[in-house]
Write a protein that holds these residues in place. Structure first.
Motif, mmCIF file in Angstrom:
data_model
loop_
_atom_site.group_PDB
_atom_site.id
_atom_site.type_symbol
_atom_site.label_atom_id
_atom_site.label_comp_id
_atom_site.label_asym_id
_atom_site.label_seq_id
_atom_site.Cartn_x
_atom_site.Cartn_y
_atom_site.Cartn_z
ATOM 1 N N CYS A 105 0.864 -1.178 0.000
ATOM 2 C CA CYS A 105 0.000 0.000 0.000
ATOM 3 C C CYS A 105 0.901 1.229 0.000
ATOM 4 O O CYS A 105 2.106 1.140 0.257
ATOM 5 N N ARG A 107 1.348 3.755 1.913
ATOM 6 C CA ARG A 107 2.047 4.157 3.134
ATOM 7 C C ARG A 107 3.093 3.148 3.573
ATOM 8 O O ARG A 107 3.959 3.461 4.389
ATOM 9 N N LYS A 128 -6.406 14.171 -1.970
ATOM 10 C CA LYS A 128 -6.589 12.947 -1.195
ATOM 11 C C LYS A 128 -7.671 13.056 -0.131
ATOM 12 O O LYS A 128 -8.069 12.057 0.446
ATOM 13 N N TYR A 132 -9.650 9.721 1.522
ATOM 14 C CA TYR A 132 -9.020 9.337 2.788
ATOM 15 C C TYR A 132 -9.567 8.006 3.315
ATOM 16 O O TYR A 132 -8.805 7.116 3.702
ATOM 17 N N LEU A 133 -10.879 7.855 3.321
ATOM 18 C CA LEU A 133 -11.483 6.630 3.859
ATOM 19 C C LEU A 133 -11.092 5.420 3.038
ATOM 20 O O LEU A 133 -10.842 4.332 3.575
ATOM 21 N N SER A 134 -11.008 5.622 1.719
ATOM 22 C CA SER A 134 -10.609 4.524 0.830
ATOM 23 C C SER A 134 -9.183 4.081 1.133
ATOM 24 O O SER A 134 -8.891 2.882 1.235
ATOM 25 N N GLU A 135 -8.284 5.045 1.303
ATOM 26 C CA GLU A 135 -6.888 4.718 1.607
ATOM 27 C C GLU A 135 -6.753 4.081 2.983
ATOM 28 O O GLU A 135 -5.934 3.178 3.183
ATOM 29 N N LEU A 136 -7.565 4.535 3.906
ATOM 30 C CA LEU A 136 -7.546 3.958 5.250
ATOM 31 C C LEU A 136 -7.962 2.490 5.191
ATOM 32 O O LEU A 136 -7.371 1.629 5.857
ATOM 33 N N HIS A 137 -8.973 2.209 4.366
ATOM 34 C CA HIS A 137 -9.445 0.838 4.185
ATOM 35 C C HIS A 137 -8.325 -0.051 3.629
ATOM 36 O O HIS A 137 -8.098 -1.170 4.103
ATOM 37 N N GLU A 139 -5.096 0.472 3.860
ATOM 38 C CA GLU A 139 -4.042 0.308 4.866
ATOM 39 C C GLU A 139 -4.438 -0.713 5.933
ATOM 40 O O GLU A 139 -3.615 -1.536 6.356
ATOM 41 N N LEU A 140 -5.695 -0.683 6.351
ATOM 42 C CA LEU A 140 -6.150 -1.658 7.352
ATOM 43 C C LEU A 140 -6.077 -3.079 6.791
ATOM 44 O O LEU A 140 -5.692 -4.016 7.505
ATOM 45 N N ASN A 141 -6.429 -3.231 5.518
ATOM 46 C CA ASN A 141 -6.319 -4.543 4.874
ATOM 47 C C ASN A 141 -4.876 -5.019 4.851
ATOM 48 O O ASN A 141 -4.581 -6.199 5.071
#
Length: 378
Positions: A105, A107, A128, A132-137, A139-141
């Motif tokens: 990802c 990050r 971005k 933001y929420l899409s990227e957070l998703h 990163e969590l994955n």
């Protein structure tokens, strides 16, 4: 040996097939796209008859029949598959770039270097906000899959980056255990040859900036260096036909038009090879402000044609070409009106071409492939 090349529908693949078939000797190569689309539609590959479409449910069974699996870039689903491949099958990863600098990802990429210059960073930060929420998703994955991904990468036996430095950078990952191979994507009709050392020079003194609409080109920061120079009647061409968001590309065009008006020409659609060559031939100056390795085929072509190529002095491409003794220039320290108004001399171009023949020519690339076969046969 039998090779399974896991490819995608990309403009490099036709040349890949030609090169591998030319060098194969007693080896066998199969080229496959993994897809569950019953009516897969090819966009870039012309040699469709050479491509096998493999369903994801059958993939592991198919892979078990081969001696070597070659990953051309890291595809979706590859991590799960790698962890199930028997140890006796050799796995080679030929990295492209995206799979090093933004995978798993953005990050937490395998190779982490600062990709964006200040002005570009500001623009993409604003863009971005919506994502933001899409990227957070994502990163969590990644965090949930981190151990699985690291185990999969540790399963890879051999690795080739576009430039050798990428192997050294990958070694910073404790889970990376692959040995180094040297593989290059190129055409059998490659221009870099003794036969072409007297090829003509650029016919114009225009400027080409970047290779795509991706923010890693750092367009706005490159424009900052250019905008206060006396450019006379030079045209500034900027390829934007793919990559990046629409918002980012529109921003690049708006700033370009503001700075240079009609002398700013964005290339919004994909140009056929001959047309792109005509544009390059009208540009004796090329500005590629990437930090990561990127557009290496373009840069190689532009160097051969006799362009004065300006790269980021902190970037991987700059250090790579400098290590080969090929003359390139720094955006940060050498981009000036005087430099742009004085194209390379025929002697300087010939020296660059001689260095390229000695280090990154068609002949050397084929030798690397033959050496690859010898390594994999052991």
């Amino acid at each position: 040996m039998t090779f399974f090349h896991w490819v995608t529908d990309d403009k490099f693949i036709d040349d890949l097939i030609s090169v591998m078939e030319y060098t194969k000797g007693h080896h066998t190569h199969i080229y496959a796209i993994v897809s569950d689309d019953e009516k897969f539609n090819f966009i870039y590959i012309k040699r469709k008859e050479c491509i096998k479409i493999v369903r994801s449910s059958k993939l592991l069974t198919v892979l078990n029949a081969y001696d070597v699996i070659v990953l051309h870039g890291l595809r979706a689903g590859v991590f799960d598959v790698l962890n199930k491949i028997p140890q006796e099958i050799k796995v080679a990863w030929f990295a492209w770039g995206y799979d090093l600098y933004s995978t798993p990802c953005k990050r937490h990429p395998f190779i982490k270097i600062p990709l964006y210059k200040p002005l570009t960073k500001t623009v993409i930060r604003n863009n971005k906000l919506k994502g933001y929420l899409s990227e957070l998703h994502v990163e969590l994955n990644y965090l949930r899959s981190k151990k699985r991904i690291e185990k999969a990468i540790s399963r890879i036996d051999y690795f080739s980056g576009v430039i050798p430095q990428e192997f050294d950078l990958m070694k910073n990952n404790s889970f990376f255990r692959a040995k180094q191979l040297h593989f290059h994507y190129f055409s059998l009709k490659d221009e870099v040859s003794e036969l072409n050392i007297k090829n003509s020079l650029p016919t114009g003194n225009n400027i080409l900036v970047g290779n795509s609409g991706d923010p890693t080109n750092n367009h706005l920061d490159a424009f900052k260096y250019l905008k206060n120079l006396e450019l006379a009647d030079k045209i500034i061409y900027v390829p934007l036909s793919y990559g990046g968001t629409d918002n980012y590309r529109q921003k690049v065009k708006a700033v370009g038009k503001k700075n240079w008006g009609e002398k700013f020409v964005p290339l919004d659609s994909f140009l056929p090879y001959e047309e792109y060559c005509n544009v390059v031939s009208s540009c004796s100056n090329v500005v590629m402000f990437h930090e990561r390795q990127q557009a290496m085929g373009n840069i190689r072509q532009e160097l051969w044609k006799g362009c004065k190529v300006f790269l980021s002095s902190s970037g991987l491409s700059y250090s790579y070409y400098k290590s080969l003794g090929i003359q390139v220039f720094s955006v940060q320290h050498e981009l000036s009106a005087e430099m742009i108004n004085n194209p390379l001399s025929s002697l300087e171009v010939e020296k660059n071409r001689s260095k390229m023949i000695a280090t990154i020519s068609h002949t050397h690339f084929i030798k690397d492939i033959k050496q690859m076969y010898e390594i994999l046969e052991k």
